[in-house]
Design a protein around this motif. Structure first.
Motif, PDB file in Angstrom:
ATOM      1  N   SER A   1      -4.687   0.089  15.442  1.00 41.26           N
ATOM      2  CA  SER A   1      -4.385  -0.649  13.724  1.00 41.26           C
ATOM      3  C   SER A   1      -2.954  -1.075  13.468  1.00 41.26           C
ATOM      4  N   GLY A   2      -2.195   0.069  14.824  1.00 42.55           N
ATOM      5  CA  GLY A   2      -1.132  -0.686  14.745  1.00 42.55           C
ATOM      6  C   GLY A   2      -0.223   0.892  15.185  1.00 42.55           C
ATOM      7  N   GLY A   3      -1.125   2.007  14.786  1.00 39.71           N
ATOM      8  CA  GLY A   3       0.184   3.016  15.627  1.00 39.71           C
ATOM      9  C   GLY A   3       0.186   3.796  14.353  1.00 39.71           C
ATOM     10  N   PHE A   4       0.240   4.206  13.381  1.00 42.12           N
ATOM     11  CA  PHE A   4       0.760   4.786  12.058  1.00 42.12           C
ATOM     12  C   PHE A   4      -0.296   4.444  11.019  1.00 42.12           C
ATOM     13  N   VAL A   5      -1.274   5.966  10.603  1.00 42.55           N
ATOM     14  CA  VAL A   5      -2.703   5.130   9.484  1.00 42.55           C
ATOM     15  C   VAL A   5      -2.368   6.309   8.292  1.00 42.55           C
ATOM     16  N   ALA A   6      -1.879   5.896   7.078  1.00 41.55           N
ATOM     17  CA  ALA A   6      -1.139   7.060   6.571  1.00 41.55           C
ATOM     18  C   ALA A   6      -3.376   7.451   5.629  1.00 41.55           C
TER      19      ALA A   6
ATOM     20  N   ILE B   1      -7.332  -2.762   8.621  1.00 40.52           N
ATOM     21  CA  ILE B   1      -5.400  -2.379   8.028  1.00 40.52           C
ATOM     22  C   ILE B   1      -3.933  -2.553   8.956  1.00 40.52           C
ATOM     23  N   ARG B   2      -4.206  -4.066   9.417  1.00 42.65           N
ATOM     24  CA  ARG B   2      -2.755  -4.615   9.553  1.00 42.65           C
ATOM     25  C   ARG B   2      -2.474  -5.385   8.765  1.00 42.65           C
ATOM     26  N   LYS B   3      -3.705  -6.315   7.719  1.00 43.66           N
ATOM     27  CA  LYS B   3      -3.602  -7.014   7.214  1.00 43.66           C
ATOM     28  C   LYS B   3      -3.112  -6.685   5.794  1.00 43.66           C
ATOM     29  N   GLY B   4      -3.424  -5.129   5.506  1.00 49.04           N
ATOM     30  CA  GLY B   4      -3.309  -4.412   4.098  1.00 49.04           C
ATOM     31  C   GLY B   4      -4.485  -3.656   4.009  1.00 49.04           C
ATOM     32  N   GLY B   5      -5.935  -3.674   4.347  1.00 49.20           N
ATOM     33  CA  GLY B   5      -6.831  -3.003   3.791  1.00 49.20           C
ATOM     34  C   GLY B   5      -7.093  -1.507   4.108  1.00 49.20           C
ATOM     35  N   LEU B   6      -8.198  -0.740   3.818  1.00 49.77           N
ATOM     36  CA  LEU B   6      -8.550   0.310   3.843  1.00 49.77           C
ATOM     37  C   LEU B   6      -9.702   0.442   4.192  1.00 49.77           C
TER      38      LEU B   6
ATOM     39  N   GLN C   1      -8.585   7.939  17.145  1.00 52.44           N
ATOM     40  CA  GLN C   1      -7.927   7.725  18.250  1.00 52.44           C
ATOM     41  C   GLN C   1      -7.495   6.053  17.544  1.00 52.44           C
ATOM     42  N   ALA C   2      -8.692   6.207  18.637  1.00 54.74           N
ATOM     43  CA  ALA C   2      -9.328   4.935  18.715  1.00 54.74           C
ATOM     44  C   ALA C   2      -8.829   3.656  17.213  1.00 54.74           C
ATOM     45  N   PHE C   3      -9.661   3.929  16.785  1.00 51.82           N
ATOM     46  CA  PHE C   3      -8.924   3.259  15.409  1.00 51.82           C
ATOM     47  C   PHE C   3      -7.700   3.215  15.222  1.00 51.82           C
TER      48      PHE C   3
ATOM     49  N   ASP D   1     -15.131  -3.548  19.893  1.00 53.40           N
ATOM     50  CA  ASP D   1     -15.718  -4.966  18.669  1.00 53.40           C
ATOM     51  C   ASP D   1     -15.176  -4.799  16.755  1.00 53.40           C
ATOM     52  N   ILE D   2     -15.896  -3.296  16.712  1.00 52.83           N
ATOM     53  CA  ILE D   2     -15.745  -2.649  15.655  1.00 52.83           C
ATOM     54  C   ILE D   2     -14.562  -2.534  15.657  1.00 52.83           C
ATOM     55  N   MET D   3     -13.842  -1.130  16.470  1.00 52.62           N
ATOM     56  CA  MET D   3     -12.742  -0.720  16.302  1.00 52.62           C
ATOM     57  C   MET D   3     -11.095  -1.990  16.358  1.00 52.62           C
ATOM     58  N   ALA D   4     -11.802  -3.183  16.721  1.00 48.94           N
ATOM     59  CA  ALA D   4     -10.230  -4.492  16.348  1.00 48.94           C
ATOM     60  C   ALA D   4     -10.736  -4.471  15.612  1.00 48.94           C
ATOM     61  N   ALA D   5     -11.928  -4.417  14.504  1.00 46.06           N
ATOM     62  CA  ALA D   5     -12.365  -5.638  13.455  1.00 46.06           C
ATOM     63  C   ALA D   5     -11.634  -4.473  12.223  1.00 46.06           C
TER      64      ALA D   5
END
Ligand code: TXA
Ligand code: MG
Length: 350
Positions: free
Chosen positions: A137-142, A25-30, A131-133, A16-20
């Motif tokens: 998050s869509g696979g590419f986290v800066a 991230i997918r909505k543009g947050g940090l 890795q889970a995060f 649940d936390i990973m999904a949130a």
């Protein structure tokens, strides 16, 4: 902004936390998240607006590129234009892990993420929560380190909270980072691979796989040169505590005697902090802060405690800090690179 704070057990990761977190991230947050090196401040690497937000939250100059974190090898080829066989060999040995590699970038990676460069730095971390995060998050986290620009990198979620609370959407707390120093960076965009930043993967470990490895002379040179480091981030004063930090270099007994003498003769109102291995800490009674960095022969512990002790010097409000030298076999280069930068190159030879 209200920063959400979530604890996640790395042996029993909350879906649940990973999904949130992924949704933020997918909505543009940090979101700040743990890795095996230091905590990272993550945003969507393929979204230019997210990268701009990362720079703003950290107070980081926007010419300092971000590392793109992935969670499987295939994704490397979606963002790197060309991956030489030598890099694939290195990845087989050290990915997932504390290693970042630089390649020519593909068009989908925005220049906002790469600080305007045509190259992209990529890392596949080994921490299971990271890795889970990344997957969610869509696979590419800066993600740069999750500290305010100029402060020591965070090795606990508490460090992140001190620096970024109220500036980001979420902090994922999975306890202390194992390694405690940022990843080794190797640039594969030149004929010979070049180490731009030392880390857990040492020069010797790189040589065993790659044969020849160059080192950025602006970072590793014996003398300070005017040349600009190839990793733009290495040119900034970094990792620095507020007190004046000096490294005392020489034979262990002489170093301890020099620091003890400074403590005995300190002026009224001046607070002194010391960073020392356990065996010498008795010498420094009378110091306002004694940072025990661990056993002289346990370089993993030394590396993992360094940033926490630099931050502790600030908490104790010390004016002068003296650190011993930690010239250990595998991690010595990385440890001393960070310490020398934190000291603004002040080394007292005794
Ligand atoms: O262990 C780590 O690498 C951590 C965790 C969160 O993964 N991240 C980290 O990021 O240390 P940061 O932003 O604090 O440091 C990234 C370094 C900077 O010195 C930056 O200039 C360099 O990597 N860098 C990034 N992209 C580059 C590129 N395309 N060319 C040269 N240097 C690059
Ligand atoms: Mg950093």
């Amino acid at each position: 902004m209200d920063t959400k704070y979530c604890e996640v057990d790395k042996n029993n990761i909350s879906a649940d936390i990973m999904a949130a977190a992924g949704e933020i991230i997918r909505k543009g947050g940090l979101v700040a998240f743990p890795t095996e090196t230091v905590y990272g401040l993550g945003g969507d690497a393929l979204n230019a607006e997210s990268s701009k937000k990362i720079y703003a939250a950290k107070g980081r100059p926007s010419d300092n590129p971000l590392i793109v974190h992935i969670s499987n090898m295939d994704d490397l080829y979606r963002i790197a234009e060309y991956v030489p066989p030598a890099a694939e060999m290195l990845a087989r040995e050290y990915w997932p892990g504390p290693l970042t590699m630089i390649f020519p970038k593909k068009d989908i990676v925005p220049y906002e993420t790469t600080g305007g460069l045509g190259t992209v730095a990529v890392r596949f971390p080994s921490h299971p929560v990271a890795q889970a995060f990344i997957e969610q998050s869509g696979g590419f986290v800066a993600a740069p380190s999750a500290n305010l620009s100029g402060r020591p990198s965070p090795t606990t979620a508490e460090h992140v909270r001190e620096d970024l609370s109220g500036r980001i959407d979420m902090i994922i707390d999975s306890g202390q980072c194992n390694i405690g120093l940022e990843s080794t960076i190797v640039d594969f965009t030149q004929d010979t691979p070049m180490m731009l930043r030392p880390g857990f993967v040492s020069e010797e470990m790189l040589r065993q796989i790659l044969g020849k490895v160059d080192k950025d002379p602006a970072v590793f040179g014996e003398t300070i040169t005017d040349a600009l480091p190839k990793a733009p981030g290495m040119k900034y004063r970094h990792y620095a505590p507020k007190g004046k930090l000096s490294i005392v270099s020489g034979q262990a007994e002489a170093v301890a005697e020099f620091i003890a003498e400074r403590i005995r003769n300190k002026k009224d109102g001046v607070k002194i902090g010391v960073i020392t291995c356990s065996d010498k800490k008795e010498m420094y009674k009378g110091a306002d802060f004694i940072g025990d960095i661990g056993d002289r022969n346990d370089e993993y512990t030394i590396a993992s405690r360094l940033y926490d002790l630099l931050r502790a010097c600030d908490e104790y409000g010390v004016d002068e800090i003296y650190s011993e030298e930690f010239d250990t076999p595998q991690l010595g280069l990385a440890i001393m690179n960070r310490l020398i930068k934190a000291a603004g190159h002040t080394v007292i030879k005794v």
